[in-house]
Motif scaffolding. Structure first.
Motif, PDB file in Angstrom:
ATOM      1  N   ILE A 108       0.837  -1.202   0.000  1.00 32.31           N
ATOM      2  CA  ILE A 108       0.000   0.000   0.000  1.00 32.31           C
ATOM      3  C   ILE A 108       0.874   1.256   0.000  1.00 32.31           C
ATOM      4  CG2 ILE A 108      -1.620   1.344   1.383  1.00 32.31           C
ATOM      5  CD1 ILE A 108      -2.817  -1.301   2.327  1.00 32.31           C
ATOM      6  N   VAL A 109       1.861   1.278   0.887  1.00 32.63           N
ATOM      7  CA  VAL A 109       2.728   2.457   0.968  1.00 32.63           C
ATOM      8  C   VAL A 109       3.494   2.660  -0.339  1.00 32.63           C
ATOM      9  CG1 VAL A 109       4.714   3.473   2.148  1.00 32.63           C
ATOM     10  CG2 VAL A 109       2.935   2.312   3.472  1.00 32.63           C
ATOM     11  N   GLY A 110       4.165   1.608  -0.797  1.00 27.85           N
ATOM     12  CA  GLY A 110       4.956   1.727  -2.023  1.00 27.85           C
ATOM     13  C   GLY A 110       4.095   1.982  -3.242  1.00 27.85           C
ATOM     14  N   PHE A 167       1.869  -5.773  -4.806  1.00 30.10           N
ATOM     15  CA  PHE A 167       2.227  -4.394  -5.118  1.00 30.10           C
ATOM     16  C   PHE A 167       1.518  -3.870  -6.364  1.00 30.10           C
ATOM     17  CE2 PHE A 167       5.166  -1.786  -7.722  1.00 30.10           C
ATOM     18  CZ  PHE A 167       5.156  -0.635  -6.969  1.00 30.10           C
ATOM     19  N   PHE A 168       1.479  -4.643  -7.439  1.00 37.19           N
ATOM     20  CA  PHE A 168       1.019  -4.121  -8.725  1.00 37.19           C
ATOM     21  C   PHE A 168      -0.465  -3.747  -8.725  1.00 37.19           C
ATOM     22  CE2 PHE A 168      -0.294  -4.307 -13.169  1.00 37.19           C
ATOM     23  CZ  PHE A 168       0.668  -3.496 -13.750  1.00 37.19           C
ATOM     24  N   PRO A 169      -1.389  -4.533  -8.134  1.00 36.66           N
ATOM     25  CA  PRO A 169      -2.791  -4.091  -8.148  1.00 36.66           C
ATOM     26  C   PRO A 169      -3.001  -2.741  -7.483  1.00 36.66           C
ATOM     27  CG  PRO A 169      -2.647  -6.402  -7.549  1.00 36.66           C
ATOM     28  CD  PRO A 169      -1.245  -5.879  -7.566  1.00 36.66           C
ATOM     29  N   ILE A 170      -2.282  -2.488  -6.392  1.00 40.31           N
ATOM     30  CA  ILE A 170      -2.393  -1.176  -5.741  1.00 40.31           C
ATOM     31  C   ILE A 170      -1.883  -0.083  -6.669  1.00 40.31           C
ATOM     32  CG2 ILE A 170      -1.613   0.228  -3.798  1.00 40.31           C
ATOM     33  CD1 ILE A 170      -3.507  -1.868  -2.880  1.00 40.31           C
ATOM     34  N   LEU A 171      -0.724  -0.302  -7.238  1.00 39.45           N
ATOM     35  CA  LEU A 171      -0.126   0.694  -8.130  1.00 39.45           C
ATOM     36  C   LEU A 171      -1.008   0.955  -9.340  1.00 39.45           C
ATOM     37  CD1 LEU A 171       2.265   2.432  -9.151  1.00 39.45           C
ATOM     38  CD2 LEU A 171       3.220   0.344 -10.142  1.00 39.45           C
ATOM     39  N   LEU A 216      -7.224  -2.654  -3.338  1.00 41.75           N
ATOM     40  CA  LEU A 216      -6.915  -3.153  -1.996  1.00 41.75           C
ATOM     41  C   LEU A 216      -7.557  -4.511  -1.761  1.00 41.75           C
ATOM     42  CD1 LEU A 216      -5.533  -2.459   0.681  1.00 41.75           C
ATOM     43  CD2 LEU A 216      -7.646  -1.338   1.402  1.00 41.75           C
ATOM     44  N   LYS A 217      -8.796  -4.692  -2.221  1.00 44.84           N
ATOM     45  CA  LYS A 217      -9.455  -5.986  -2.067  1.00 44.84           C
ATOM     46  C   LYS A 217      -8.744  -7.076  -2.859  1.00 44.84           C
ATOM     47  CE  LYS A 217     -13.609  -4.256  -2.984  1.00 44.84           C
ATOM     48  NZ  LYS A 217     -15.076  -4.182  -3.199  1.00 44.84           N
ATOM     49  N   ILE A 218      -8.209  -6.717  -4.016  1.00 45.14           N
ATOM     50  CA  ILE A 218      -7.457  -7.692  -4.810  1.00 45.14           C
ATOM     51  C   ILE A 218      -6.112  -7.989  -4.161  1.00 45.14           C
ATOM     52  CG2 ILE A 218      -6.373  -8.107  -7.048  1.00 45.14           C
ATOM     53  CD1 ILE A 218      -8.512  -6.268  -8.270  1.00 45.14           C
ATOM     54  N   ALA A 219      -5.415  -6.950  -3.737  1.00 45.44           N
ATOM     55  CA  ALA A 219      -4.076  -7.117  -3.175  1.00 45.44           C
ATOM     56  C   ALA A 219      -4.109  -7.881  -1.856  1.00 45.44           C
ATOM     57  CB  ALA A 219      -3.424  -5.751  -2.968  1.00 45.44           C
ATOM     58  N   GLY A 220      -5.193  -7.766  -1.091  1.00 44.01           N
ATOM     59  CA  GLY A 220      -5.280  -8.506   0.168  1.00 44.01           C
ATOM     60  C   GLY A 220      -5.185 -10.003  -0.039  1.00 44.01           C
TER      61      GLY A 220
END
Length: 297
Positions: A108-110, A167-171, A216-220
């Motif tokens: 999330i941060v990155g 990382f990638f879904p958030i980005l 976020l839901k995907i990255a979790g």
């Protein structure tokens, strides 16, 4: 006789007018709340009934055909195994939870910081986005052995593997959200001489928030998958290991009920993560965004 007929007609007309009367705000709100409660109950009751039916069918098939537990254990045996080995499984569960949440927090941060840089500085996106794509399309199981070789700490290596996957879904979602702000609103902010910070805070962030919550839901879930796959690749053993190690150990010893118990905890953890972030998305977006607002039926 005429007066009686007229009185009956008047009563009928009054009843018709009452039936055709527009509902009040309180009545509409009560109807909407009732529909919402019914939908919420159905969303819980129907999946629960389906899962319970599958478990009962599973239990019946194992008992009727007397399938050995080392081939397919019954749900009752899996539950018993889970209770009897809770001391071992709970420690592994906590390790997997910590690894997943740390990887997700780092993602999330990155991801958000890099997405902001991509949206504000075109040259940053041109230079770094291809690298992010390469990390995403390369199977984590292929690069996990290299990470485990080059990173001395096994826990840090597992964390890095889980972070790469999440990382990638958030980005990607945050970048799309930041770029999806209405062009007319951009022109309006420019017309009123809004500062870059005001444009970012009051236009870009609200525009990106729904996309970020979806990512976020995907990255979790992906962070959990990355942690489990990395641990499978590492093949670690000992006390400070996760559920994947319990599954590996059980497969080596042919303890199939233990494997199913650990697998059940992995699945349950993934479901809990998704539900938590779905609830968070509803809380953040439910009062203003169409994707989460209550709709009248």
């Amino acid at each position: 006789m005429t007066s009686i007929t007229e009185a009956a007609s008047a009563a009928t007309a009054a009843m018709s007018d009452a039936d055709q009367r527009a509902p009040t705000t309180e009545e509409l709100k009560a109807r909407e709340d009732a529909l919402y409660r019914r939908d919420a109950m159905l969303r819980v009751a129907v999946p629960a009934a389906v899962i319970l039916g599958i478990l009962l069918l599973w239990e019946a098939v194992v008992r009727i055909h007397q399938i050995p537990h080392y081939i397919l254990p019954a749900p009752s045996l899996i539950f018993t195994t889970l209770i009897e080995n809770w001391d071992t499984l709970s420690g592994a569960l906590w390790f997997t939870v910590k690894l997943t949440l740390l990887a997700l927090f780092a993602a999330i941060v990155g991801g958000v910081l890099l997405a902001v840089a991509f949206a504000l500085f075109k040259w940053v996106e041109i230079g770094l986005f291809p690298i992010a794509v390469i990390l995403q399309v390369t199977p984590i199981i292929a690069i996990a052995p290299l990470i485990l070789i080059y990173v001395s700490s096994t826990t840090a290596a597992l964390l890095l593997c889980a972070w790469i996957v999440a990382f990638f879904p958030i980005l990607s979602n945050t970048v799309i959200g930041l770029k999806s702000a209405d062009s007319n609103l951009r022109d309006l902010f420019t017309l009123y001489k809004a500062s870059p910070w005001q444009t970012f805070r009051y236009l870009l962030v609200p525009s990106a928030l729904p996309y970020f919550m979806a990512g976020l839901k995907i990255a979790g879930g992906l962070s959990l998958i990355g942690a489990v796959v990395a641990e499978f690749t590492a093949g670690t053993a000992g006390r400070e290991t996760g559920l994947a190690s319990r599954i590996l150990e059980s497969s080596f010893r042919t303890e199939i009920p233990m494997m199913f118990a650990a697998l059940f905890l992995v699945s349950l953890l993934g479901i809990v993560i998704f539900l938590v972030f779905a609830g968070l998305s509803r809380a953040v977006l439910g009062h203003w965004h169409e994707s989460e607002m209550k709709k009248e039926r």
